[in-house]
Design a protein around this motif. Structure first.
Motif, PDB file in Angstrom:
ATOM      1  N   GLU A  36      45.700  48.472  91.891  1.00  0.00           N
ATOM      2  CA  GLU A  36      46.385  47.330  92.498  1.00  0.00           C
ATOM      3  C   GLU A  36      45.596  46.046  92.317  1.00  0.00           C
ATOM      4  O   GLU A  36      46.041  44.976  92.708  1.00  0.00           O
ATOM      5  CB  GLU A  36      46.603  47.584  93.984  1.00  0.00           C
ATOM      6  CG  GLU A  36      47.595  48.684  94.256  1.00  0.00           C
ATOM      7  CD  GLU A  36      47.886  48.837  95.735  1.00  0.00           C
ATOM      8  OE1 GLU A  36      47.602  47.908  96.500  1.00  0.00           O
ATOM      9  OE2 GLU A  36      48.406  49.893  96.105  1.00  0.00           O
ATOM     10  N   VAL A  37      44.407  46.145  91.725  1.00  0.00           N
ATOM     11  CA  VAL A  37      43.535  44.994  91.546  1.00  0.00           C
ATOM     12  C   VAL A  37      44.108  44.052  90.492  1.00  0.00           C
ATOM     13  O   VAL A  37      44.583  44.488  89.445  1.00  0.00           O
ATOM     14  CB  VAL A  37      42.119  45.455  91.119  1.00  0.00           C
ATOM     15  CG1 VAL A  37      41.237  44.274  90.809  1.00  0.00           C
ATOM     16  CG2 VAL A  37      41.508  46.322  92.193  1.00  0.00           C
ATOM     17  N   ARG A  38      44.069  42.772  90.786  1.00  0.00           N
ATOM     18  CA  ARG A  38      44.482  41.735  89.839  1.00  0.00           C
ATOM     19  C   ARG A  38      43.304  40.798  89.639  1.00  0.00           C
ATOM     20  O   ARG A  38      42.599  40.462  90.588  1.00  0.00           O
ATOM     21  CB  ARG A  38      45.670  40.935  90.373  1.00  0.00           C
ATOM     22  CG  ARG A  38      46.906  41.769  90.648  1.00  0.00           C
ATOM     23  CD  ARG A  38      47.536  42.262  89.357  1.00  0.00           C
ATOM     24  NE  ARG A  38      48.724  43.046  89.583  1.00  0.00           N
ATOM     25  CZ  ARG A  38      48.769  44.369  89.511  1.00  0.00           C
ATOM     26  NH1 ARG A  38      47.681  45.045  89.249  1.00  0.00           N
ATOM     27  NH2 ARG A  38      49.884  45.021  89.699  1.00  0.00           N
ATOM     28  N   ILE A  39      43.108  40.369  88.405  1.00  0.00           N
ATOM     29  CA  ILE A  39      42.027  39.435  88.099  1.00  0.00           C
ATOM     30  C   ILE A  39      42.640  38.207  87.444  1.00  0.00           C
ATOM     31  O   ILE A  39      43.346  38.319  86.445  1.00  0.00           O
ATOM     32  CB  ILE A  39      40.979  40.079  87.169  1.00  0.00           C
ATOM     33  CG1 ILE A  39      40.337  41.274  87.862  1.00  0.00           C
ATOM     34  CG2 ILE A  39      39.923  39.058  86.774  1.00  0.00           C
ATOM     35  CD1 ILE A  39      39.337  42.017  87.014  1.00  0.00           C
ATOM     36  N   SER A  40      42.360  37.043  88.011  1.00  0.00           N
ATOM     37  CA  SER A  40      42.883  35.781  87.500  1.00  0.00           C
ATOM     38  C   SER A  40      41.764  35.047  86.760  1.00  0.00           C
ATOM     39  O   SER A  40      40.852  34.506  87.372  1.00  0.00           O
ATOM     40  CB  SER A  40      43.397  34.936  88.663  1.00  0.00           C
ATOM     41  OG  SER A  40      43.825  33.680  88.199  1.00  0.00           O
ATOM     42  N   ILE A  41      41.852  35.031  85.443  1.00  0.00           N
ATOM     43  CA  ILE A  41      40.812  34.434  84.608  1.00  0.00           C
ATOM     44  C   ILE A  41      41.201  33.001  84.247  1.00  0.00           C
ATOM     45  O   ILE A  41      42.243  32.780  83.631  1.00  0.00           O
ATOM     46  CB  ILE A  41      40.606  35.248  83.325  1.00  0.00           C
ATOM     47  CG1 ILE A  41      40.229  36.684  83.674  1.00  0.00           C
ATOM     48  CG2 ILE A  41      39.546  34.608  82.441  1.00  0.00           C
ATOM     49  CD1 ILE A  41      40.168  37.595  82.498  1.00  0.00           C
ATOM     50  N   PRO A  42      40.359  32.025  84.607  1.00  0.00           N
ATOM     51  CA  PRO A  42      40.640  30.636  84.217  1.00  0.00           C
ATOM     52  C   PRO A  42      40.307  30.432  82.745  1.00  0.00           C
ATOM     53  O   PRO A  42      39.220  30.781  82.294  1.00  0.00           O
ATOM     54  CB  PRO A  42      39.708  29.824  85.109  1.00  0.00           C
ATOM     55  CG  PRO A  42      38.584  30.744  85.429  1.00  0.00           C
ATOM     56  CD  PRO A  42      39.165  32.128  85.432  1.00  0.00           C
ATOM     57  N   ILE A  43      41.260  29.913  82.011  1.00  0.00           N
ATOM     58  CA  ILE A  43      41.042  29.651  80.587  1.00  0.00           C
ATOM     59  C   ILE A  43      41.196  28.150  80.377  1.00  0.00           C
ATOM     60  O   ILE A  43      42.301  27.631  80.286  1.00  0.00           O
ATOM     61  CB  ILE A  43      42.013  30.460  79.709  1.00  0.00           C
ATOM     62  CG1 ILE A  43      41.765  31.936  79.960  1.00  0.00           C
ATOM     63  CG2 ILE A  43      41.865  30.087  78.248  1.00  0.00           C
ATOM     64  CD1 ILE A  43      42.542  32.881  79.130  1.00  0.00           C
ATOM     65  N   HIS A  44      40.062  27.464  80.355  1.00  0.00           N
ATOM     66  CA  HIS A  44      40.006  26.019  80.196  1.00  0.00           C
ATOM     67  C   HIS A  44      39.289  25.715  78.890  1.00  0.00           C
ATOM     68  O   HIS A  44      38.059  25.715  78.840  1.00  0.00           O
ATOM     69  CB  HIS A  44      39.250  25.371  81.369  1.00  0.00           C
ATOM     70  CG  HIS A  44      39.859  25.665  82.702  1.00  0.00           C
ATOM     71  ND1 HIS A  44      40.932  24.971  83.193  1.00  0.00           N
ATOM     72  CD2 HIS A  44      39.561  26.589  83.638  1.00  0.00           C
ATOM     73  CE1 HIS A  44      41.255  25.454  84.387  1.00  0.00           C
ATOM     74  NE2 HIS A  44      40.441  26.439  84.677  1.00  0.00           N
ATOM     75  N   ARG A  45      40.059  25.509  77.851  1.00  0.00           N
ATOM     76  CA  ARG A  45      39.521  25.272  76.508  1.00  0.00           C
ATOM     77  C   ARG A  45      38.482  26.339  76.188  1.00  0.00           C
ATOM     78  O   ARG A  45      38.766  27.517  76.305  1.00  0.00           O
ATOM     79  CB  ARG A  45      38.963  23.870  76.370  1.00  0.00           C
ATOM     80  CG  ARG A  45      40.051  22.798  76.498  1.00  0.00           C
ATOM     81  CD  ARG A  45      39.458  21.451  76.509  1.00  0.00           C
ATOM     82  NE  ARG A  45      38.657  21.319  77.714  1.00  0.00           N
ATOM     83  CZ  ARG A  45      37.919  20.289  78.015  1.00  0.00           C
ATOM     84  NH1 ARG A  45      37.847  19.297  77.186  1.00  0.00           N
ATOM     85  NH2 ARG A  45      37.255  20.235  79.127  1.00  0.00           N
ATOM     86  N   ASN A  46      37.308  25.937  75.772  1.00  0.00           N
ATOM     87  CA  ASN A  46      36.253  26.906  75.479  1.00  0.00           C
ATOM     88  C   ASN A  46      35.096  26.763  76.453  1.00  0.00           C
ATOM     89  O   ASN A  46      33.956  27.059  76.112  1.00  0.00           O
ATOM     90  CB  ASN A  46      35.756  26.768  74.033  1.00  0.00           C
ATOM     91  CG  ASN A  46      36.671  27.457  73.053  1.00  0.00           C
ATOM     92  OD1 ASN A  46      37.354  28.409  73.415  1.00  0.00           O
ATOM     93  ND2 ASN A  46      36.697  26.993  71.831  1.00  0.00           N
ATOM     94  N   GLN A  47      35.376  26.346  77.685  1.00  0.00           N
ATOM     95  CA  GLN A  47      34.325  26.221  78.681  1.00  0.00           C
ATOM     96  C   GLN A  47      33.858  27.604  79.111  1.00  0.00           C
ATOM     97  O   GLN A  47      34.662  28.512  79.314  1.00  0.00           O
ATOM     98  CB  GLN A  47      34.827  25.475  79.911  1.00  0.00           C
ATOM     99  CG  GLN A  47      35.033  24.006  79.694  1.00  0.00           C
ATOM    100  CD  GLN A  47      35.476  23.304  80.968  1.00  0.00           C
ATOM    101  OE1 GLN A  47      36.027  23.932  81.864  1.00  0.00           O
ATOM    102  NE2 GLN A  47      35.245  22.009  81.020  1.00  0.00           N
ATOM    103  N   SER A  48      32.557  27.743  79.270  1.00  0.00           N
ATOM    104  CA  SER A  48      31.982  29.011  79.699  1.00  0.00           C
ATOM    105  C   SER A  48      32.300  29.265  81.170  1.00  0.00           C
ATOM    106  O   SER A  48      32.382  28.337  81.964  1.00  0.00           O
ATOM    107  CB  SER A  48      30.473  28.994  79.512  1.00  0.00           C
ATOM    108  OG  SER A  48      30.147  28.883  78.154  1.00  0.00           O
TER     109      SER A  48
END
Length: 68
Positions: A36-48
């Protein structure tokens, strides 16, 4: 700890069985069928990703530093 971008981390997640469920703005939400786990990954250009956030994602996803 190795520094990687959100885009690169999303590829690693997909290689380990996580599936992209939806995209909401610049955040890609991943999940697994058996969890049931959800992971929200921020994808902002190529920022680390920040180190603390990366460690949290790895802990929740069950990944190690070698998986990166």
């Amino acid at each position: 700890m190795k520094s990687i971008s959100g885009k690169e981390f999303a590829k690693v997640m997909e290689q380990h069985g996580w599936v992209l469920l939806r995209v909401q703005g610049s955040h890609h939400i991943y999940g697994k069928a058996d969890s049931e786990v959800r992971i929200s990954i921020p994808i902002h250009r190529n920022q680390s990703l920040k180190t603390g956030l990366l460690r949290h994602f790895m802990k929740v996803a069950g990944l190690t530093e070698n998986d990166l």
